[in-house]
Design a protein around this motif. Structure first.
Motif, short mmCIF file in Angstrom:
data_model
loop_
_atom_site.label_atom_id
_atom_site.label_comp_id
_atom_site.label_asym_id
_atom_site.label_seq_id
_atom_site.Cartn_x
_atom_site.Cartn_y
_atom_site.Cartn_z
N THR A 1 22.74 -6.77 42.79
CA THR A 1 21.81 -7.34 43.75
C THR A 1 20.83 -6.30 44.23
O THR A 1 21.02 -5.09 44.05
CB THR A 1 22.57 -7.90 44.97
OG1 THR A 1 23.20 -6.82 45.62
CG2 THR A 1 23.61 -8.93 44.55
N LEU B 1 16.87 -16.05 49.95
CA LEU B 1 17.18 -15.75 48.55
C LEU B 1 17.95 -14.44 48.42
O LEU B 1 18.86 -14.33 47.59
CB LEU B 1 15.89 -15.69 47.73
CG LEU B 1 15.15 -17.03 47.57
CD1 LEU B 1 13.82 -16.84 46.87
CD2 LEU B 1 16.02 -18.04 46.81
N LEU C 1 21.47 -15.10 49.63
CA LEU C 1 22.13 -15.96 48.65
C LEU C 1 22.61 -15.14 47.46
O LEU C 1 23.74 -15.31 46.98
CB LEU C 1 21.16 -17.05 48.19
CG LEU C 1 21.72 -18.16 47.29
CD1 LEU C 1 22.90 -18.86 47.95
CD2 LEU C 1 20.63 -19.16 46.95
N GLN C 2 21.78 -14.21 47.00
CA GLN C 2 22.17 -13.33 45.90
C GLN C 2 23.36 -12.45 46.29
O GLN C 2 24.28 -12.23 45.50
CB GLN C 2 20.99 -12.47 45.47
CG GLN C 2 19.90 -13.24 44.75
CD GLN C 2 18.63 -12.42 44.56
OE1 GLN C 2 18.52 -11.30 45.06
NE2 GLN C 2 17.68 -12.97 43.83
N ASP D 1 24.14 -18.99 39.99
CA ASP D 1 23.02 -18.14 40.39
C ASP D 1 22.19 -18.86 41.45
O ASP D 1 22.37 -20.05 41.70
CB ASP D 1 22.15 -17.73 39.19
CG ASP D 1 21.48 -18.91 38.50
OD1 ASP D 1 20.82 -19.72 39.19
OD2 ASP D 1 21.60 -19.05 37.27
N ASP D 2 21.30 -18.10 42.09
CA ASP D 2 20.56 -18.64 43.23
C ASP D 2 19.67 -19.81 42.86
O ASP D 2 19.55 -20.78 43.62
CB ASP D 2 19.75 -17.53 43.90
CG ASP D 2 18.81 -16.83 42.92
OD1 ASP D 2 19.11 -16.81 41.71
OD2 ASP D 2 17.79 -16.30 43.36
#
Length: 553
Positions: free
Chosen positions: A6, A145, A148-149, A265-266
């Motif tokens: 990330t 985002l 979220l990752q 995944d996002d």
């Protein structure tokens, strides 16, 4: 499975590397300060000790600035520690040498520290602004985002939800942008107040919020309460001058997606939460929906159908057929019901059952209605003019369309454009048209009736219209649905029911037509019960325009 590093992890790695580089340079400066050697040979060049110290000091300063930009919080702390250590080292060198020759080494860290603090404050402010929604003060899409990752990288179960304020654009248009901003702020406060510390709320765009729920939290339980309609007071200027304060009802639609069940995944998770939200917005039962594969397949079919409709409107794949209607007493032609069909360039016919429901779920149904109205009037205008007869051209209109404020004015504009006689036009509506926007629907009906347009209530017996509503409807024709006609010749209960409907229609000063009549036995029963008109395969299937003209001849 390969793990994706990330952005947060990358920043930490970069920060550590810069910190190590700074410490190496700092150690080098310290050793040079302790060394008595004045000249150093580096790559064949002779450098004074102070020059090398200055070079290493510059590199240290550069690394410290990089640390602040990599992570304004942790980086500034690490940089401050390193510069402070450098300041102590330079100060001790002055005391050891009993000389002010090392004074620049003291001033340099002080200037560096001041610069780092200034950069830190400005960069902190710009970073916070870049992660913050200006209206609500919540974290924005960019921060959503990133978080979220990070959640995905931790590989722990969690859920995300997309929420949208219903009819927000309409509220914005009616009351203005300032009131719209106020509603967004109040909704953000209400949602944030209910969330626990482990759950994060974000403002994405427009009237859309997202929530990242911790794995232990029940997203459906929370959202079930959150999306319930609530009264919001509106800060309107006119209301401040009086004791009466207006309120509006605010409600949400919400879609949920789960990690890792619905995506790893996002992009996948956000897309699937959005699919669930789209379904929730269209649902008339529940405004809360959790993603399933069936929803995505339905969404794909919906998009494909919408693409076909747009292509058909642009390239004239649509065409009209007309089903004749007759008086039951003497089989005299009353007119035609207009039906839309679609034929692709390869000759294949697309069933209306595939594109009409998709059109009704979007605003494309409005374009289809306008297309049918305009084309049917253009085709039959010269025929009616030549024959001098008052044949009725009946056209179906969606509940969404007739419930719009400008519907009657649009129909009048098409009548004026085509010069079609209004007394020969009949608009068919369904009982579902009365479920929402009843006042607007009745207003449109009355506007059209004033110029001679007839109104028919289609598919009667399949909706939920009350008797009281029916008695007050300004309609000309009641259409009995085919489902009530199918067994009329063999089922006495159905015969009695149809007889009651016909009787009620006549009490309302309406004429009555039965749809889906397929045999002469049904004709005989309907005739005995004094039905006015029939429509069905028994006397006429849907035909092309040219064949419809032959019926008139």
């Amino acid at each position: 499975m390969r793990l994706n590093t990330t952005s947060q992890t990358r920043r930490i790695i970069q920060l550590v590397l810069c910190c190590i580089g700074s410490l190496i340079c700092l150690i080098g400066i310290t050793k040079l300060g302790l060394s008595r050697q004045q000249i150093f040979q580096i790559a064949g060049f002779s450098l004074p000790k102070v020059s090398l110290q200055g070079l290493l000091s510059s590199i240290t300063m550069f690394c410290c600035i990089l640390m602040v930009f990599i992570h304004y919080s942790h980086g500034s702390k690490a940089a401050t520690f390193i510069i402070f250590f450098s300041l102590i080292s330079s100060t001790s060198a002055i005391f050891r040498s009993h000389s002010l020759s090392a004074l620049p080494g003291v001033i340099s860290p002080i200037v560096s520290l001041t610069s780092i603090l200034i950069i830190y404050h400005f960069y902190k402010k710009s970073t916070i602004n870049s992660y913050t929604d200006l209206i609500t003060g919540l974290k924005n899409r960019r921060k959503f985002l990133e978080e979220l990752q990070d959640r995905i990288y931790s590989q722990k179960e969690f859920q995300i939800a997309c929420l949208e304020i219903e009819d927000f654009k309409q509220l914005n248009d009616i009351y203005g942008i300032q009131v719209g901003d106020y509603i967004l702020k109040e909704c953000a406060k209400e949602l944030k107040k209910s969330l626990g510390k482990k759950n994060s709320l974000f403002k994405i765009t427009g009237a859309i919020f997202t929530i990242i729920f911790d794995g232990e939290c029940d997203a459906e339980e929370f959202l079930f309460e959150a999306i319930k309609p609530k009264n919001f007071p509106l800060p309107l200027e006119n209301d401040k001058k009086s004791d009466n304060h207006r309120t509006t009802v605010i409600s949400f639609a919400a879609g949920i997606a789960k990690y890792p069940e619905h995506g790893t995944d996002d992009k996948q998770l956000f897309k699937k939460a959005d699919i669930a939200l789209a379904y929730a917005k269209k649902s008339s039962v529940s405004k809360l929906c959790t993603y399933t594969e069936e929803l995505e397949l339905a969404e794909i079919k919906q998009k494909e159908a919408e693409a076909l409709i747009r292509e058909s409107l642009e390239n004239d794949y649509f065409y009209l057929v007309y089903q004749p209607q007759f008086t039951i007493a003497d089989k005299k032609l009353r007119g035609f019901e207009t039906l839309i069909r679609c034929k692709k360039p390869d000759g294949s016919i697309v069933s209306p059952a595939l594109f009409i429901p998709a059109a009704e779920k979007s605003n494309l149904i409005l374009k289809i209605d306008d297309y049918v109205l305009k084309r049917a009037m253009k085709e039959f205008k010269p025929v009616l003019e030549n024959k001098g007869e008052n044949y009725i051209i009946s056209i179906n209109v969606s509940a969404k369309n007739i419930g719009m404020e400008d519907f009657s004015s649009r129909v009048k504009a098409i009548i004026a454009e085509t010069n079609f006689p209004p007394k020969c036009l009949e608009i068919e509506i369904t009982e579902y048209s009365l479920a929402e926007s009843l006042a607007t629907t009745i207003k449109n009906i009355n506007d059209l009736r004033t110029i001679g347009v007839k109104i028919a209530l289609d598919d009667f017996g399949t909706g939920y219209t009350s008797i009281a509503q029916l008695m007050n409807l300004p309609i000309n024709l009641l259409k009995i649905d085919k489902s009530l006609i199918d067994n009329i010749e063999s089922n006495s209960n159905i015969r009695d029911l149809v007889d009651s409907v016909i009787y009620m229609g006549h009490i309302m000063n309406c004429e009555v037509i039965s749809e889906g009549v397929e045999n002469e036995q049904q004709i005989g029963v309907l005739k005995a019960h004094k039905c006015d008109f029939v429509q069905g395969f028994v006397w006429g299937k849907p035909v092309s325009f040219n064949d419809a003209v032959n019926f008139i001849n």
